[in-house]
Design an enzyme around this catalytic site. Structure first.
Site, PDB file in Angstrom:
ATOM      1  N   TRP B 102      28.868 -87.544 -25.596  1.00 24.06           N
ATOM      2  CA  TRP B 102      28.116 -87.673 -26.842  1.00 24.06           C
ATOM      3  C   TRP B 102      26.624 -87.811 -26.594  1.00 24.06           C
ATOM      4  CZ3 TRP B 102      29.986 -85.672 -30.902  1.00 24.06           C
ATOM      5  CH2 TRP B 102      31.383 -85.581 -31.045  1.00 24.06           C
ATOM      6  N   ASP B 172      23.523 -94.876 -30.347  1.00 20.77           N
ATOM      7  CA  ASP B 172      24.640 -94.308 -31.106  1.00 20.77           C
ATOM      8  C   ASP B 172      25.864 -95.187 -30.848  1.00 20.77           C
ATOM      9  OD1 ASP B 172      26.817 -92.975 -32.079  1.00 20.77           O
ATOM     10  OD2 ASP B 172      26.517 -91.149 -30.914  1.00 20.77           O
ATOM     11  N   LYS B 196      35.508 -94.956 -36.870  1.00 20.53           N
ATOM     12  CA  LYS B 196      36.211 -95.654 -35.804  1.00 20.53           C
ATOM     13  C   LYS B 196      36.365 -97.146 -36.154  1.00 20.53           C
ATOM     14  CE  LYS B 196      34.193 -92.041 -33.230  1.00 20.53           C
ATOM     15  NZ  LYS B 196      35.245 -91.234 -32.818  1.00 20.53           N
TER      16      LYS B 196
END
Lengths: 360, 360
Positions: B102, B172, B196
C-alpha cells in the site's frame, strides 16, 4: 407510529420492499452467515451482484454497448470536478447551461479547470419561472462539451429537451435518473448521486461513452478517472459495497414494477395529483411554469408563510415527514421519487386540503 | 449454518452487537418510522449522530483540539491523491517510506503531483522480512511531509515507531486505526478507509492538524479539499450517512469495551495465539520478523502449497471464512481486526492444529 410517508429530497426513501428484504438478510446474506457488507468486493458472491446490477441497469435505461457504467464514490459534487478533468482534453472552454442551484454549483467547480460559457436559460413566462427551449440555448462553437442538470431539486425545475449539437452532452441526473425514459445515445456522460432514485448516499453512478475515456488530465486523481474505473470495472479501489448491493436491489424492484416506462406513468400520475391540488387553491403556490415543473421535486409556498411551522408540525403528526423546503428557498418541498407511492401523495394532498380548510 | 468466523481483509466483519442493533432499527430508526439512511444529513437527528461520533472518536484516540476530523468518501486511494494536493504547497518533494504494497501504491499516485523521495525500509533479518528502525530512515531535508503506511494488510507488516522530524507525518492507518493507542499529536494527517476497523466500505476518515488546511492546490477537487470539508463539517456534499451511522455505533461499542487500550490488549492476545500456532509448527510459515508482525493481518503459508485448496475448503466447512491470501501473494491470510473475537481466533487455531495432524 402509524404509516409514515417520507418526502425527503435526499437521502430519500427507498422502496419498502427493498428495505424489508435488506433487513431480513442484513446479518446473513445469501446463506453465508455474514452481511453482504462484510465480504470482499472481489469475492465471487459480490462480483455476481456487480455484474447483475450492471446488466439490470443497462436493460432499464437501454444503455448501448459503447457506454461504460461506473459505480463510484464522491457524489455529484465529485463529478463537478471529474467532468472537466476527464473531458476537456486540450480545450479550455465548456458550455454550462444554468437552470438552477445545482447547475450553478457545477459552474463554480468547473472554473478551476476551464472557462465555462455559462448560459442562463431561466426566463419568466406567464409570471412563472420557465426554461428557454433547448434549440434557443446559445452554445459555443469552441466548447469541449455541454453540461446541464435536467432536474433541479431545489428549484423544482425539470428540463426535458436536448440541444442539437455534435459536442458530448453531459447531464447531472442525480434527481431524475430512472424516473422517465431517456435516449442514452444522445449523451456523452450521465452521472447521478444515488441518494434519490438509486440507493443510499455514498454511491455515484457514471455512464460514459467509450470515446471519452482518453482525455483525462495528468493531475486527475485516479479514483475520479473514468478510464481507470472502466478498466478496473469499478474496482480500482474498494467500492461502497452495501450501497451497491442496495442499488442492485432497487434495479430489480424497478424491473419487477415494469421498468422505466411504467414508473414514468406512475410518476406523472403522482405529480399531477399534487400540482392539481396546488393549482386549485389560492392557499398554496408553485412558481414554476407547467412546462418545466419537476416530476420529482415539488416546491410550494403557503400564501401565509406564518403558517409554515404549523403546517410542518401538523404534517408530521399525520406521518408526512421531511416537507420543509430547502434552507435557501424556504416554504415546503415534497420530493416524490420513484419509491414514493401514489398512496403517499394522496395522503399529502388529503392533508393539504384539510389544512387549507382549517386555516384559510 | 452454525457460527461463522469471517477473516476477510476488508470489507471486513463488523461487531456482531452493532450489526444486530442496526438490523433491528433498519426500517425504523429512532422511532422515526424510516431508516437512518432515508433521512436528510442536515436533519437534527442525523446531525446528532455526526456530533456524537466525532466526540466519541476524539475521546477514543485522544485527538487534540487543533485537529479536525473529516468523514469523507473515496477510500484511502482518494487520499493517495488528496495528501499531496492538500499538503505540498509550493514544495515539489515529499518523503514516502515504502514498507509494502500500500505504501508503494501511494507512491505511484503521488508521482502525478511531486517527486517522491522513496525510502525502501524493508530489510532481511534472521531470514525474515523486517523493517528498518525509524531513526535510520533516510528522510530528505526538502520534503513537504513524510508519508508511511503503519500496517500493510497484504504483507502482514506493522511499523510501530516514528521518525524524529519537524515535517508533518502522514499515515495511512486504514488497517490498524483504533487497534492500538497512538499519539495523534505526532502526526500531521491520519487517514483510514473505514472497511476494516471502522465500518462499511464507502466512508473514509481523515484527521488533520489545523495548520495544514491552507496549502491546497488550485486544481484539487473540492470534495477532497481538507479546508472545504473542515469548514463544512464534512457536509460540503451529502456524506455516506448509513456508513457514518454504523461507524458511530462501532465507536460506541469500542468505548463500552473499554476503549483503545482494552482492545489493544485483546488484539495482542489474539495475534499471539495465532503466531504461536504458526511458529510452533513446520507445517505453517509466516515470513515476517517478529518485531514487525502485524496485529491485524496474519499471512501464512502451508509448507505444501498443494494443500491450499483443501485447507480453504475444510476451513469453510468449519465456518472459517475468507482465509484465502491476497491474489498477489497466495497462501493464507487471517485478518483479525477489532471485531474478531478471541473465540474466533481460537477456532481457527484449533482447526489449523487438526488440519496439520490430518495432512502432515
Amino acid at each position: 407510529m402509524d404509516k409514515v410517508y417520507n418526502f425527503s429530497a435526499g437521502p430519500a426513501m427507498l422502496p419498502r420492499e427493498v428495505m424489508l428484504k435488506a433487513q431480513k438478510e442484513f446479518t446473513n446474506w445469501n446463506g453465508l452467515g455474514t452481511s453482504v457488507m462484510e465480504i470482499s468486493h472481489r469475492s465471487k458472491e459480490f462480483l455476481a451482484i456487480a455484474r447483475q446490477s450492471e446488466q439490470d441497469l443497462r436493460e432499464l435505461l437501454v444503455i448501448p454497448d459503447n457506454y461504460h457504467i461506473l459505480f463510484c464514490q464522491g457524489g455529484a459534487r465529485a463529478q463537478f470536478a471529474a467532468v472537466p478533468m476527464n473531458l476537456l482534453g486540450n480545450n479550455t472552454i465548456a458550455d454550462y447551461v444554468d437552470g438552477g442551484y445545482w447547475a450553478t454549483s457545477a459552474v463554480k467547480e468547473a472554473k478551476r479547470y476551464c472557462t465555462p460559457n455559462v448560459i442562463n436559460v431561466t426566463r419568466e413566462r406567464d409570471g412563472k419561472r420557465a426554461i428557454l427551449p433547448a434549440n434557443e440555448w446559445l452554445l459555443s462553437d469552441d466548447a469541449a462539451y455541454v453540461h446541464f442538470c435536467p432536474n433541479e431539486t431545489i428549484d423544482g425545475i425539470e428540463i426535458t429537451d436536448l440541444p442539437e449539437t455534435n459536442k458530448p452532452i453531459v447531464a447531472d441526473m442525480s434527481s431524475n435518473i430512472l424516473s422517465r425514459p431517456i435516449d442514452v445515445s444522445k449523451y456523452g456522460v450521465i452521472y447521478a448521486g444515488a441518494q434519490k432514485n438509486i440507493g443510499p448516499a455514498g454511491l455515484t453512478l457514471v455512464i460514459v461513452r467509450d470515446d471519452l475515456l482518453h482525455l483525462a488530465k495528468d493531475v486527475l486523481p485516479s479514483v475520479l478517472n473514468y478510464k481507470v474505473l472502466a478498466d478496473k470495472e469499478s474496482m480500482f479501489n474498494t467500492p461502497p459495497t452495501f450501497a451497491w448491493y442496495l442499488a442492485a436491489e432497487v434495479f430489480k424492484w424497478l424491473k419487477k414494477r415494469g421498468g422505466v416506462e411504467a414508473i414514468y406513468a406512475h410518476n406523472q400520475q403522482k405529480a399531477a395529483l399534487l400540482y392539481d391540488c396546488i393549482d386549485n387553491s389560492s392557499f398554496y403556490r408553485n412558481d414554476v411554469h407547467p412546462d418545466n415543473r419537476s416530476l420529482m421535486n415539488v416546491p410550494f409556498q403557503l400564501a401565509n408563510s406564518e403558517l409554515d411551522d404549523t403546517f410542518l408540525a401538523e404534517a408530521m403528526e399525520h406521518g408526512l415527514h421531511a416537507l420543509k423546503g430547502h434552507r435557501d428557498v424556504g416554504g415546503m418541498r415534497a420530493s416524490i421519487y420513484n419509491a414514493m407511492s401514489l398512496e403517499g401523495v394522496q395522503a399529502l394532498v388529503d392533508f393539504m386540503v384539510k389544512f387549507e380548510k382549517k386555516y384559510a
